[in-house]
Structures are given as C-alpha cells and as structure tokens.
Design an enzyme around this catalytic site. Structure first.
Site, mmCIF file in Angstrom:
data_model
loop_
_atom_site.group_PDB
_atom_site.id
_atom_site.type_symbol
_atom_site.label_atom_id
_atom_site.label_comp_id
_atom_site.label_asym_id
_atom_site.label_seq_id
_atom_site.Cartn_x
_atom_site.Cartn_y
_atom_site.Cartn_z
ATOM 1 N N HIS A 239 116.459 29.641 51.529
ATOM 2 C CA HIS A 239 117.871 29.280 51.407
ATOM 3 C C HIS A 239 118.166 28.326 50.261
ATOM 4 O O HIS A 239 119.319 27.985 50.015
ATOM 5 C CB HIS A 239 118.384 28.660 52.711
ATOM 6 C CG HIS A 239 117.909 27.252 52.919
ATOM 7 N ND1 HIS A 239 116.636 26.950 53.322
ATOM 8 C CD2 HIS A 239 118.539 26.065 52.745
ATOM 9 C CE1 HIS A 239 116.496 25.637 53.396
ATOM 10 N NE2 HIS A 239 117.636 25.065 53.047
HETATM 11 C C1 UD1 Z 1 122.262 22.338 53.579
HETATM 12 C C2 UD1 Z 1 121.490 21.157 52.944
HETATM 13 C C3 UD1 Z 1 120.028 21.530 52.763
HETATM 14 C C4 UD1 Z 1 119.433 22.022 54.062
HETATM 15 C C5 UD1 Z 1 120.282 23.163 54.584
HETATM 16 C C6 UD1 Z 1 119.783 23.717 55.886
HETATM 17 C C7 UD1 Z 1 122.787 19.778 51.382
HETATM 18 C C8 UD1 Z 1 122.988 19.451 49.972
HETATM 19 N N1 UD1 Z 1 122.014 20.844 51.620
HETATM 20 O O1 UD1 Z 1 122.222 23.401 52.670
HETATM 21 O O2 UD1 Z 1 119.313 20.390 52.337
HETATM 22 O O3 UD1 Z 1 118.116 22.443 53.833
HETATM 23 O O4 UD1 Z 1 121.620 22.689 54.781
HETATM 24 O O5 UD1 Z 1 120.548 24.792 56.283
HETATM 25 O O6 UD1 Z 1 123.295 19.109 52.237
HETATM 26 N N2 UD1 Z 1 127.599 28.187 56.124
HETATM 27 C C9 UD1 Z 1 127.963 28.949 57.215
HETATM 28 N N3 UD1 Z 1 127.908 28.365 58.438
HETATM 29 C C10 UD1 Z 1 127.519 27.086 58.617
HETATM 30 C C11 UD1 Z 1 127.167 26.327 57.493
HETATM 31 C C12 UD1 Z 1 127.198 26.884 56.253
HETATM 32 O O7 UD1 Z 1 128.305 30.103 57.096
HETATM 33 O O8 UD1 Z 1 127.501 26.618 59.773
HETATM 34 C C13 UD1 Z 1 127.608 28.810 54.788
HETATM 35 C C14 UD1 Z 1 128.828 28.488 53.994
HETATM 36 O O9 UD1 Z 1 129.200 29.630 53.330
HETATM 37 C C15 UD1 Z 1 128.346 27.466 52.976
HETATM 38 C C16 UD1 Z 1 126.886 27.841 52.820
HETATM 39 O O10 UD1 Z 1 126.486 28.364 54.078
HETATM 40 O O11 UD1 Z 1 129.073 27.517 51.815
HETATM 41 C C17 UD1 Z 1 126.002 26.699 52.467
HETATM 42 O O12 UD1 Z 1 126.158 25.608 53.380
HETATM 43 P P1 UD1 Z 1 126.010 24.099 52.885
HETATM 44 O O13 UD1 Z 1 126.157 23.169 54.028
HETATM 45 O O14 UD1 Z 1 126.853 23.870 51.700
HETATM 46 O O15 UD1 Z 1 124.532 24.019 52.327
HETATM 47 P P2 UD1 Z 1 123.183 24.661 52.829
HETATM 48 O O16 UD1 Z 1 122.753 25.667 51.845
HETATM 49 O O17 UD1 Z 1 123.251 25.076 54.273
#
Ligand code: UD1
Length: 433
Positions: A239
């Site tokens: 991821h």
């Molecule tokens: C975040 C953390 C990362 C961690 C990861 C675990 C930061 C900078 N990054 O990254 O260190 O390893 O979480 O998962 O804080 N989304 C959903 N549902 C959710 C959450 C997110 O669909 O419940 C999707 C959204 O489209 C979002 C994307 O996932 O834009 C990324 O989520 P985000 O929280 O920005 O970062 P992660 O890649 O999950």
C-alpha cells in the site's frame, strides 16, 4: 491524571489497545485495593480515546475496535481522507477544540501516521492558561528512522519525536537515533513494542478465525470438514504510495512475484489505495477484480496472476491467523515486518529501506528493494527458510504498555512534587512553555 490517547489509522489501533488495557488494569487495582494514605501513585487515571477518523471504513477501522476490545471513542473527529495538508490541517483544527475542552495532562500519540503528527503539533502549541501550560506529549514507537524523507511517515516520525516530552522506544536503533538527533536522554524510555503486546494477547484467539476455511487454504479439508492440514501459501500486502501509485513500479513488483505465484497461492488483502490504483491502471482482470465494484471478489483468479487470492482488507484476528500460518509474507508495511519477526515467519520487504532494522538483524526479514529480479531472488531464499524457537527482540514480551503506564504515573508524581515546591510555576503535570 487525565490522559487522552489518539488513534486515527489502521496501524494505530493495535498499538493503542494495550495501553488502554494497562490503564484499566491500573484503575481496577486501585478500586480493588483502595487508595492508601500517602499513596499518590494509587490515583485512578481518567482516560478518553479520541479517533480522528483518518481511516473510517468498517474494514479499516470499525472491525479493529471489536477485535481488540477497544472502547468506543469519546470523541470522533470524522476527518476522513484528503491530501496530506488537508488531512493534517483538519485534524489539527478539530483536535485543538477537543484539547481546550478536555484539558488533559497527557496526550498519547502512537506510530507515524498523519493523525500522530497533527495531534502532537496541536498539543505542543496549545496554551491552557496565562502561564502557557500544556499537556505532556507521549510518543509511543518513537525513534524509528528509515532515513528516507520521501516517505510521509518519516517526516511524521521526526517531527513528532522532536515535539514530544516522553519518547517510548521499541528497539535499540530508536535509542541511538534519538541520541544522534540530540534529544535529551531523560525523555527517552526503552519500553518494548505495544503492537507486539497485542499480538501476544490475541495470538491464541486468532485461531478462532475462519479465514483459512473461507479462503480454502486447508489442503485436505473434506466435505465434512475433517483433515485440516493447511496448505503452503504466501501472504502479500502492498500500500506504500511509492509502490502502488505508479503503474510501472506496481507491475514490476507483481512481476517479481510471478514465480512465487506459480508455486504457492498468494493471499492479497487489498488496501483501498491499492484497489483504487488497480482500477485506474486497468489491472482488474489480471488480478481478478470485478470491474468497478467496491469490493474485490474473494478467491477469484485473474489471467496473469492466476494464483493470487484477493480479499478485502481483513480484520485484526483474520489477518493475524493468516500471518501465523503463512509460509512466507511479502509486504511493504512497517508493522508486519515486526509481527513476522515475533512469529518467526520469513518476510520479504519490498522497500529500499526499513526503519525497523531489528527485524533484519534477527534474520526473519530481508529487504528486497522494489526491482523484480531482486524480489525474485529474495523470495526464493526466504521460501526455504524456517525460524523455530526464535528469540524475540529485547522487551518484546507483552509488557510494553504496562511499562508505559508506569512511566506516565512516575512522571506525574515527579511533577506533583515539583508543583508542591513551586506551585505558582507548574500546575499539575502541565508543562510551562
Ligand atoms: C495511512 C498511513 C500509513 C499507514 C496506512 C495503513 C499516513 C501518512 N499514512 O496510509 O503510514 O501505513 O495508513 O493503512 O498517515 N481509504 C478508504 N477507507 C479508509 C481509509 C482510506 O477507502 O477507511 C482510502 C481513501 O481513498 C484514501 C486512501 O485510502 O484516499 C488512502 O488513505 P490515507 O489515510 O490517506 O493513507 P493510507 O495510504 O491508508
């Protein structure tokens, strides 16, 4: 003493749960024994859990609360997704209001996600009174460094550590890194790893998971359910933006896993970010994803990556069960490198660096980089390895959270005794700016 613990994203929940359990344990001890005269350490701790809402889906957040027996958050900020700046800013704005209402003496932040940094920054700059008092900031999992500042988590780690008052370190490298950065040794406590506390607490319970049956990973399971030998399979998570946001980087990693997929099924619980990229890059059919559907089909195979079993992101217990029984784990996660070290499962990390060097020193984890040839080589080497009777890293013994709570109580008492000497200067545990 009043403590607020902040969680926001998936990897926070298993790190915070043991701290809340240790606080409850402390409080239960007090209500059972009563508070003796002069026994100031025996004061109950008031605790509230704050959820920023950085992760919000049932499978990225909700299921972890039930699996880990986490209490319902006292406050949910509901910030959701956004760019780094937007997400961090939204959390900061909302957390400031919470701090001004709650006025805790300690704010506990865990790990390295945007929620961690955002809340630490707010706590560092808040002023509760004209003396400028603010809560103590305790950072759990301090000191880890990948030395790669293109990772958002590395920025979060460095900045959080430098505004924190108590730094709780998981491994020796963390001590060294913090000392090298000039952080006062008085602030640093080597306590072990609260994520491993959770793993040790829930390792047996994970056996009640039915995920192996669901994914048909029992080699000889007959119709009547007997013959429960588990087939050899690999577990994959990807991821990191640097691995999945670029089509050729992503394909290069999948190519590096082709040989592995020819030998063993690869279970791939797909992160929402990765799922979105698979759709954007038009890889749905290869990976067995169904068109624009929100959820991938479980156990559906694609043309080029026939042996990859895609699933939704899994609950804590299902994932732990899969990790325990995997013959090999391939990942770009930080925490999974540590969990496989504790379980003695061979791990291949598809990154150029790790902030958790103890996992390499212990031999369970190898850093493969992200080029397909290197991934293939690392996978080949790790496929034949076994780690029986693995000695856990120092202090990864299930007691980290208890050490943290003991240190918080100690710091509180020290501050109370200072307060009695200079009452006008320090109010309770709050720190004067
Ligand atoms: C975040 C953390 C990362 C961690 C990861 C675990 C930061 C900078 N990054 O990254 O260190 O390893 O979480 O998962 O804080 N989304 C959903 N549902 C959710 C959450 C997110 O669909 O419940 C999707 C959204 O489209 C979002 C994307 O996932 O834009 C990324 O989520 P985000 O929280 O920005 O970062 P992660 O890649 O999950």
């Amino acid at each position: 003493m009043k403590i607020l613990t902040v969680v926001g994203a998936r990897p926070n929940f298993m790190k915070a749960a043991p701290i809340i359990a240790a606080i409850n344990e402390h409080n239960e001890r007090i209500s059972a024994n009563g508070v003796g005269r002069g026994e100031r350490s025996a004061q109950a701790i008031r605790h509230n859990l704050i959820h920023t809402g950085q992760h919000y889906d049932e499978f990225m957040s909700g299921s972890f609360f039930s699996d880990l027996n986490l209490p319902k958050p006292a406050v949910h900020l509901g910030v959701g997704s956004g760019s780094h700046a937007v997400q961090t800013a939204e959390i900061m704005k909302k957390f400031e209001e919470v701090l001004l209402t709650e006025r805790p003496e300690v704010v506990v932040v865990v790990g390295d996600v945007n929620s961690t940094l955002a809340c630490a920054l707010v706590a560092a700059k808040i002023s509760f009174d004209s003396a400028g008092s603010r809560p103590v900031i305790a950072h759990v999992e301090a000191g880890l460094r990948s030395f790669d500042q293109s990772m958002p988590e590395e920025i979060n780690r460095i900045l959080t550590d430098h505004v924190s008052d108590l730094l709780f370190v998981t491994e020796e490298s963390g001590l060294q890194n913090l000392q090298n950065e000039g952080i006062s040794p008085d602030k640093i406590h080597f306590v072990g790893n609260t994520m491993i506390d959770s793993l040790l607490t829930f390792k047996e319970k994970a056996e009640t998971s039915t995920i192996l049956d669901k994914l048909k990973l029992h080699a000889n399971a007959g119709d009547n359910g007997d013959g429960k030998a588990i087939c050899r399979y690999a577990l994959l998570t990807l991821h990191r933006p640097s691995n999945v946001d670029n089509r050729s980087a992503f394909l290069n990693i999948l190519d590096g896993l082709e040989e592995l997929a020819a030998d063993w099924p690869i279970v791939f619980p797909i992160h929402p970010r990765t799922r979105r990229r698979v759709q954007e890059f038009g890889l749905q059919s290869q990976l067995g994803l169904n068109g624009d559907e929100a959820k991938p089909d479980t156990a559906k195979s694609g043309r080029n990556f026939r042996n990859i079993i895609l699933t939704e992101p899994l609950s804590y217990l299902d994932f732990l069960c899969l990790m325990k029984h995997a013959a090999l784990v391939v990942t770009d996660s930080g925490g999974i490198q540590e969990e496989t070290t504790c379980l003695g499962i061979p791990c291949v990390t598809v990154r150029e660096s790790t902030e958790r060097p103890i996992t390499i020193e212990r031999g369970t984890n190898v850093l493969a980089g992200t080029q397909k040839e290197k991934i293939r080589g690392a996978v080949r080497r790790q496929m034949t390895r076994k780690f029986c009777g693995q000695r856990a890293p120092e202090k990864w013994d299930g007691q980290a959270a208890r050490r943290i709570v003991a240190a918080l109580i100690r710091t509180h008492l020290e501050s109370l005794s200072q307060q009695s000497l200079v009452p006008a200067i320090q109010r309770t545990l709050a720190i004067r700016k």
